[in-house]
Design an enzyme around this catalytic site. Structure first.
Site, PDB file in Angstrom:
ATOM      1  CB  CYS A   1      12.007  11.860   4.688  1.00  0.00           C
ATOM      2  SG  CYS A   1      13.240  12.843   5.559  1.00  0.00           S
ATOM      3  N   PRO A   2      14.378   9.616   5.608  1.00  0.00           N
ATOM      4  CG  PRO A   2      16.361   9.383   6.859  1.00  0.00           C
ATOM      5  CD  PRO A   2      14.890   9.026   6.864  1.00  0.00           C
TER       6      PRO A   2
END
Length: 197
Positions: free
Chosen positions: A11-12
């Protein structure tokens, strides 16, 4: 349909890569290896008003398909972005540590790196990013975020580092302008919005 293999990407990155692809493609399929990534992609699709579908092929293999839907939704998106930029959605970012959040420092360093990278992908960039205390460690040679911060500076974002903080840690800034606490207070006081990781 445009396909993205985001397996193993933290992530992201799956969200950012998918959002970028949706700028040029009506339908994007993204492969991810964890349920949190599918939830983040779903939230992004909902925020953009797009259609979201997810299939789990194996325990750690998810296929997410996001489509823009009808042409009306596509046409509606552009004015919103233009309006946000035109209204001067000004903000500054202040970074006062080399980790983000409390708990694991290892996780905190990764979170801060992800936060700074995510700044580079925003539709509206900050006006300034100010680093002080442990945050100045991000603007020196060897920092995991140095290239992202340089990229922000190249796009016109003003980068500032506290001189007293650099001196305390015996560091030299590799990007941005060295400043003092009086100026930092002044910039923060005049900012319409302050974002702090």
């Amino acid at each position: 349909m445009f396909k993205i293999d985001a397996l193993g990407k933290a992530c992201p990155l799956p969200v950012i890569e998918t959002k970028k692809a949706l700028r040029e493609h009506d339908v994007v399929e993204t492969l991810v290896d964890n349920e949190i990534a599918t939830q983040n992609l779903r939230k992004m699709a909902e925020q953009l008003g797009y259609i979201y579908q997810m299939d789990q092929d194996a325990p750690n293999h998810y296929k997410v398909v996001i489509s823009k839907g009808n042409a009306d939704m596509i046409d509606d998106e552009e004015p919103q972005v233009a309006e946000a930029i035109a209204t001067g959605d000004d903000y500054i970012v202040v970074v006062d540590t080399n980790v983000m959040g409390r708990g694991s420092d290892e996780l905190g360093k990764n979170l801060l790196k992800g936060f700074i990278y995510s700044l580079t992908e925003q539709d509206v960039l900050p006006e300034k990013v100010i680093f002080y205390n442990g945050g100045v460690q991000s603007v020196v040679e060897g920092s995991d975020s140095l290239e992202d911060i340089r990229g922000l500076a190249e796009q016109g974002v003003e980068i500032y580092a506290c001189g007293a903080c650099l001196n305390f840690y015996e560091l030299t800034a590799a990007v941005g302008e060295v400043t003092n606490m009086y100026r930092i207070v002044e910039m923060m006081r005049q900012a319409p919005k302050i974002v702090k990781p």
